[in-house]
Design a protein around this motif. Structure first.
Motif, short mmCIF file in Angstrom:
data_model
loop_
_atom_site.label_atom_id
_atom_site.label_comp_id
_atom_site.label_asym_id
_atom_site.label_seq_id
_atom_site.Cartn_x
_atom_site.Cartn_y
_atom_site.Cartn_z
N ASP A 1 8.06 11.85 -9.91
CA ASP A 1 8.80 11.83 -8.72
C ASP A 1 8.37 12.72 -7.69
OD1 ASP A 1 10.79 14.20 -9.11
OD2 ASP A 1 11.17 12.94 -10.75
N ARG B 1 19.73 10.72 -7.95
CA ARG B 1 18.95 11.10 -8.56
C ARG B 1 19.18 12.16 -9.62
NH1 ARG B 1 15.36 10.89 -3.08
NH2 ARG B 1 14.74 8.48 -3.55
N PHE C 1 16.27 13.52 -11.13
CA PHE C 1 14.88 14.12 -11.54
C PHE C 1 15.22 15.49 -11.96
CE2 PHE C 1 13.50 11.25 -7.73
CZ PHE C 1 13.45 10.18 -8.52
N ASN D 1 4.54 4.35 -10.85
CA ASN D 1 5.49 4.61 -9.77
C ASN D 1 5.21 6.18 -9.63
OD1 ASN D 1 7.56 4.01 -8.14
ND2 ASN D 1 9.00 4.51 -10.13
N PHE E 1 2.57 3.17 -6.94
CA PHE E 1 3.02 4.53 -6.19
C PHE E 1 4.37 4.15 -5.71
CE2 PHE E 1 -1.45 4.50 -6.10
CZ PHE E 1 -1.78 6.04 -6.48
N ASP F 1 10.60 0.66 -10.80
CA ASP F 1 9.57 0.46 -9.58
C ASP F 1 9.48 -1.12 -9.56
OD1 ASP F 1 8.46 -0.27 -12.33
OD2 ASP F 1 6.51 0.41 -11.78
N SER G 1 14.53 9.11 2.46
CA SER G 1 14.35 7.84 1.42
C SER G 1 15.68 7.04 1.04
CB SER G 1 13.83 8.23 0.22
OG SER G 1 14.69 8.88 -0.57
N GLU H 1 6.52 3.96 -2.39
CA GLU H 1 6.00 3.37 -1.31
C GLU H 1 5.80 4.37 0.04
OE1 GLU H 1 6.53 -0.74 0.12
OE2 GLU H 1 8.07 -0.90 -1.62
N CYS I 1 7.36 8.43 -6.65
CA CYS I 1 8.56 7.90 -6.31
C CYS I 1 9.80 8.91 -5.92
CB CYS I 1 9.24 7.02 -7.58
SG CYS I 1 9.66 8.05 -9.05
N GLY I 2 10.86 8.37 -5.34
CA GLY I 2 11.80 9.35 -5.03
C GLY I 2 11.91 9.71 -3.44
N SER I 3 12.22 10.82 -3.33
CA SER I 3 12.28 11.53 -1.96
C SER I 3 11.09 11.33 -1.28
CB SER I 3 12.46 13.17 -2.21
OG SER I 3 12.21 13.85 -0.80
N ASN J 1 6.39 7.53 -13.53
CA ASN J 1 7.84 7.74 -12.48
C ASN J 1 7.77 9.13 -12.28
OD1 ASN J 1 8.70 5.19 -12.76
ND2 ASN J 1 9.66 5.54 -14.80
#
Lengths: 472, 205
Positions: free
Chosen positions: B19, A435, A437, B75, B102, A199, A134, B104, B78-80, B17
């Motif tokens: 991910d 990130r 996350f 979203n 979402f 987003d 990504s 993309e 998202c992310g990877s 969000n």
């Protein structure tokens, strides 16, 4: 006299010139000029290709390296991290079978795909470049049109050298003013994500422009574009300019001689025309920005490094509040906490965001003559073997080692935590990656994203630190 | 999919969000074959470290073990770019994810694997999520051709889906095979591009 052509944006010029054919409904078949492969996302793609009895259409436009799974330990071999051996062997087999250039584990060109593509001149202005990762948006910094794709699309590009793509709209972000001393592209883009949201870029290709962007080095622009995906945009770009041409000149795959002259004429035609407008135009004043740091589990959870953790009860809606509460519980932080007092367990300087030579120079400058705080594990992982070599030529490795940092081999390392470069559950890390996350740096890990200078200063102090407070 | 209708139990996961690292942690992506990724889905939300289930996670309760439709927030995905996130959802049995937006790359990956990513308005996502939370085992019927979500109380909600992606779902259209029927167009492009950009093919210095 023919009517003057309508003014066009950088994005439109590249997209239109790569459209093989329109497919209707806003979709185009887009030609791909450069395809980067890495060990993690390519093996299933090759298996799909082989299963369908297909071959690689343009192997000479395809480049591969190992970055995600490989060990970053000194003296590493294929199986230093046991899981990586199979990946490395498979990518070796597949690239040999299809005649694709591989920057193998011990090649001087090995490194993180998005660090290698620009430094070797594989990524060029006006080219389309994709990769099964990504953060491929990174190399838009050179004026390329680049984006990340999934495994199925990797197989599609291998077989056809094209992709079926819905044309995105363009969001142009003009950054006005000048960044203050000690405030970097990382801080700029984190602040942008905080302001616009995680987003905001969905459905858009972003073009960054304005005096603050022009003033950035190419390496800083790579950092800026790298985080476009954290704003939801698959594509982030900066128009090529003299800094771009100077950066590219003489690199391994950059055109030379007559080819360079021809390319340069083309590249100079790429910047957005005067009078061209984007679907969304944003102006962002950067002069007041401070170093940024994330407090939560989305890159949009970001504050000034001297700020306090926000209160979910101030959230604009119930879902945002839910997200904030979940993030605070995971990060073990309370609203109102001053982040700059929070103790850390680890520091990671690396990743496709901040692992280039300029990043390492900044970090080394902060740590020189100092030592990592007791109890903190600190890693420096150069983005490529070339960056590592350059850093060693400048003596940066010695500065880091003397300060108590681990000086490691090139790879994605603790940004993706696929090998043993990972945190233990509950550990808190200052990280120059992209990130924060849940579980990103290892199960239960807690990540604070920041710039290399902030990460380096925090390693020295043992708690989150505004690097300007310990000025060199 | 090859069917215009998706019917099944809908579960609400109203967190923005979410991910792809959360959908499938990277440790579970390290598998060079394409195994069944069911047990990896939402791994750290669904299971304790020792592998036992977290009893408070919705998908670990009946009837949501049979969830076919996920209603979530902005979203999602998202992310990877990891396509394993889609594979994990599909392997669990999810046929459709409903959300206002979402990631993309994730969105694109869904349709490569027959998973419907149904984009709805913010209001619809909130209303549907609330309905699912208030109605144990809410069943939805999703009509891909009509782009319509129906509840068993005959409420109807529109979702967004363009015709190319709708065809991919309905006809199981393989994008590579479709593109290879245009190989003449690709060759024509390459020929004219060679003249236009003779510098493009990399030559090592």
């Amino acid at each position: 006299m023919p009517a003057p052509a309508a003014p066009r944006l950088l994005f439109d010029k590249i997209w239109n010139s790569h459209c093989v054919t329109g497919l209707g409904g806003g979709y185009d078949l887009i030609y791909i000029d450069r395809h980067m492969l890495h060990e993690l996302a390519s093996d299933v793609a090759f298996a799909m290709l082989h299963e369908r009895g297909q071959s690689v259409r343009r192997p000479e436009l395809t480049f591969a390296t190992h970055d995600h799974v490989v060990s970053t330990a000194a003296g590493r071999q294929d199986d230093t991290w046991p899981e990586s051996a199979g990946y490395i062997a498979t990518l070796r087999d597949n690239t040999a079978r299809h005649n694709i250039e591989l920057f193998d584990l011990h090649s001087p060109q090995q490194g993180i795909v998005h660090v290698v593509a620009p430094e070797l001149g594989v990524a060029l202005p006006g080219t389309t470049l994709v990769c099964g990762d990504s953060h491929t948006c990174t190399v838009g910094a050179l004026g390329a049109l680049s984006w990340g794709i999934g495994t199925s699309d990797v197989a599609h590009v291998l077989a056809t050298q094209t992709l079926v793509q819905l044309r995105p709209q363009v969001m142009r972000i003009e950054c006005t003013g000048r960044l203050a001393d000690g405030v970097t592209a990382k801080d700029l883009v984190l602040a942008l994500i905080g302001k616009l949201g995680a987003d905001a870029g969905t459905g858009y290709a972003i073009e960054y422009c304005g005096e603050a962007v022009s003033a950035l080095s190419i390496e800083a622009r790579l950092t800026l574009c790298n985080l476009s995906i954290e704003m939801g945009a698959r594509i982030g770009q900066v128009a090529p300019d003299d800094s771009t041409y100077e950066y590219l000149s003489g690199r391994r795959y950059t055109p030379i001689g007559e080819a360079w002259d021809q390319a340069l004429v083309h590249w100079q035609s790429l910047p957005s025309d005067l009078g061209a407008t984007a679907a969304r135009e944003i102006s962002f004043e950067v002069s007041h920005l401070k170093p940024q740091i994330t407090w939560g589990t989305s890159p949009a959870h970001v504050i000034d490094i001297d700020g306090v953790v926000p209160d979910p009860s101030d959230a604009i809606d119930a879902q945002t509040r839910t997200g904030m509460e979940k993030a605070l519980a995971y990060m073990d932080l309370a609203p109102g906490t001053r982040l700059a007092d929070v103790e850390i367990d680890a520091v990671f300087i690396g990743s496709c965001t901040n692992s280039r030579i300029s990043d390492l120079r900044i970090a080394a400058n902060v740590v020189k003559g100092r030592h990592v705080a007791a109890g903190v594990r600190a890693l420096v992982v150069p983005g490529s073997s070339q960056v590592r070599k350059q850093a060693e030529a400048e003596g940066l490795d010695k500065i880091f080692s003397a300060a108590g940092f681990e000086w490691r081999q090139a790879g994605c390392s603790m940004c993706v935590a696929l090998n043993d470069d990972r945190l233990r559950s509950g550990q808190r890390c200052m990280s120059t990656s992209n990130r924060n996350f849940e579980g990103r740096q290892g199960k239960g890990s807690r990540t604070h994203l920041a710039s290399p200078a902030s990460a380096a200063a925090s390693a020295i102090c043992g708690y989150i630190t505004d690097h300007r407070s310990i000025a060199v | 999919m090859n069917s215009a209708l998706i019917t099944g139990i809908a579960a609400s996961l109203a967190v923005p969000n979410i991910d792809t690292d959360t959908i499938i942690p990277i440790d579970y992506c390290i598998n060079r074959n394409r195994p069944n990724f069911d047990i990896a889905l939402f791994r750290s939300w669904r299971f304790h470290d020792d592998g036992s289930e977290r009893p408070d996670f919705l998908l670990n309760t009946d009837p949501y073990r049979d969830t076919k439709i996920l209603i979530t927030s902005a979203n999602f995905g998202c992310g990877s770019s990891r396509e394993m996130a889609v594979w994990a959802l599909v392997d669990f049995g999810i046929k459709c994810v409903i959300a206002p937006s979402f990631g993309e790359i994730f969105y694109n990956n869904c349709f490569q694997n027959g998973l419907l990513a149904a984009r709805v308005s913010d209001e619809t996502a909130v209303t549907l999520g609330r309905t699912a939370e208030q109605t144990l085992g809410l069943t939805l019927e999703i009509d891909v051709s009509e782009k319509m979500i129906r509840t068993n109380r005959s409420e109807k909600y529109q979702f967004e889906l363009d015709s190319l992606r709708s065809e991919m779902l309905l006809q199981g259209l393989g994008p590579v095979a479709a593109t290879l029927t245009r190989v003449d167009d690709i060759e024509t492009f390459e020929k004219s591009d060679r003249l236009r950009r003779p510098w493009l093919t990399p030559q090592q210095i």
